[in-house]
Design a protein around this motif. Sequence first.
Motif, short mmCIF file in Angstrom:
data_model
loop_
_atom_site.label_atom_id
_atom_site.label_comp_id
_atom_site.label_asym_id
_atom_site.label_seq_id
_atom_site.Cartn_x
_atom_site.Cartn_y
_atom_site.Cartn_z
N MET A 56 -3.04 7.78 -10.84
CA MET A 56 -4.00 7.26 -10.11
C MET A 56 -4.83 6.60 -10.85
SD MET A 56 -5.59 8.18 -7.30
CE MET A 56 -7.02 7.97 -6.35
N THR A 57 -4.83 6.79 -12.31
CA THR A 57 -5.70 5.86 -13.13
C THR A 57 -5.04 4.46 -13.04
OG1 THR A 57 -6.16 7.91 -14.39
CG2 THR A 57 -6.59 5.63 -15.34
N GLU A 58 -3.67 4.72 -12.99
CA GLU A 58 -2.66 3.34 -13.10
C GLU A 58 -3.27 2.48 -11.83
OE1 GLU A 58 -0.22 0.50 -14.65
OE2 GLU A 58 -1.05 2.55 -15.42
N LEU A 59 -3.43 3.09 -10.80
CA LEU A 59 -3.83 2.35 -9.45
C LEU A 59 -5.13 1.69 -9.70
CD1 LEU A 59 -2.58 4.35 -6.35
CD2 LEU A 59 -1.55 2.22 -7.16
N ALA A 60 -6.08 2.35 -10.34
CA ALA A 60 -7.66 1.68 -10.47
C ALA A 60 -7.48 0.73 -11.69
CB ALA A 60 -8.26 2.76 -10.96
N ILE A 61 -6.71 1.10 -12.42
CA ILE A 61 -6.86 -0.15 -13.51
C ILE A 61 -6.09 -1.31 -13.36
CG2 ILE A 61 -6.30 -0.60 -16.15
CD1 ILE A 61 -6.81 2.22 -16.47
N HIS A 62 -4.81 -0.97 -12.82
CA HIS A 62 -3.97 -2.20 -12.30
C HIS A 62 -3.69 -2.13 -10.72
CE1 HIS A 62 -3.21 -2.89 -16.59
NE2 HIS A 62 -2.98 -1.59 -16.65
N PRO A 63 -4.69 -2.77 -10.03
CA PRO A 63 -4.37 -2.55 -8.43
C PRO A 63 -3.18 -3.50 -8.11
CG PRO A 63 -6.38 -4.02 -9.04
CD PRO A 63 -5.96 -3.49 -10.34
N VAL A 64 -2.49 -2.88 -7.15
CA VAL A 64 -1.56 -3.65 -6.62
C VAL A 64 -1.68 -3.75 -5.09
CG1 VAL A 64 0.14 -2.94 -8.19
CG2 VAL A 64 -0.16 -1.65 -6.22
N THR A 65 -0.73 -4.80 -4.59
CA THR A 65 -0.83 -5.03 -2.90
C THR A 65 0.60 -5.47 -2.82
OG1 THR A 65 -1.71 -6.35 -1.26
CG2 THR A 65 -1.26 -7.64 -3.33
N LEU A 66 1.03 -5.14 -1.57
CA LEU A 66 2.42 -5.40 -0.90
C LEU A 66 2.43 -7.02 -0.63
CD1 LEU A 66 4.93 -3.79 -0.48
CD2 LEU A 66 4.31 -3.77 1.92
N MET A 67 3.41 -7.76 -1.13
CA MET A 67 3.54 -9.21 -1.12
C MET A 67 4.90 -9.31 -1.00
SD MET A 67 1.13 -11.19 -3.34
CE MET A 67 -0.70 -11.07 -3.27
N GLY A 68 5.60 -9.68 0.06
CA GLY A 68 7.19 -9.76 0.26
C GLY A 68 7.92 -9.07 -0.01
N GLY A 69 7.33 -7.72 0.32
CA GLY A 69 8.15 -6.31 0.25
C GLY A 69 8.10 -5.58 -1.05
N THR A 70 7.55 -6.45 -2.12
CA THR A 70 7.26 -5.69 -3.24
C THR A 70 5.95 -5.52 -3.62
OG1 THR A 70 7.54 -7.68 -4.47
CG2 THR A 70 9.64 -6.54 -4.04
N LEU A 71 5.66 -4.62 -4.43
CA LEU A 71 4.17 -4.34 -5.03
C LEU A 71 4.04 -5.50 -6.10
CD1 LEU A 71 4.27 -0.60 -5.24
CD2 LEU A 71 3.21 -1.88 -3.72
N GLN A 72 2.95 -6.19 -5.87
CA GLN A 72 2.66 -7.27 -6.94
C GLN A 72 1.01 -7.08 -7.43
OE1 GLN A 72 4.50 -9.74 -7.62
NE2 GLN A 72 6.24 -8.92 -6.11
N HIS A 73 0.59 -7.57 -8.61
CA HIS A 73 -0.57 -7.45 -8.99
C HIS A 73 -1.42 -8.17 -7.89
CE1 HIS A 73 0.25 -5.87 -12.94
NE2 HIS A 73 1.28 -6.78 -13.16
#
Length: 178
Positions: free
Chosen positions: A1-18
């Motif tokens: 959970m902390t990782e998602l807050a510190i390093h948010p990701v989004t789905l681009m091209g089928g993979t999670l990207q910064h």
Amino acid sequence: MTELAIHPVTLMGGTLQHTPLALIGLATSVSVFAFFGYGSAIYFTEEMHDAPRLIGRTILWAVVITVLTELAAGAAVLVGAPDLKSLIASQSPFGDFVLARGGRLLNQAISLAVALAILNAGAGDAVAECALLLLDGRDLAWHRHINDAFTRTHPRFHSPWIATLAAVARRCSPAFWA
């Protein structure tokens, strides 16, 4: 959970990207609406007894409850989602999560609650605008005739009916929504 807050990701091209900074800025500007309206309470302080203590405490409690509620809902969705990629790729991640976990009736109930909250916020904002016009008229901020109109109250309901009509007319004008 902390990782998602510190390093948010989004789905681009089928993979999670910064997540790009522009997308974080867009999300931040949209999330501001969750806290929109607390300033409107300030308009009522002139008419209340012990307003600095009461209004300040009420606003702070409302902010704390809002933040805790939103954090709890967000954490529940992120932790309870079986697949983070499909959750992020969804057009309505929270709605889809509630539909999958709670069913159609719960999803409709939450959607109705959100719609009612939006209507309530709009009504509260309109009341605050009306109060501002009433106070402007009382403080002689306008021409004498406008001040008289804005401070005129209904004989039975004791409400500033002309200020209310002015606030509603402003909100109904196309220029307000442009």
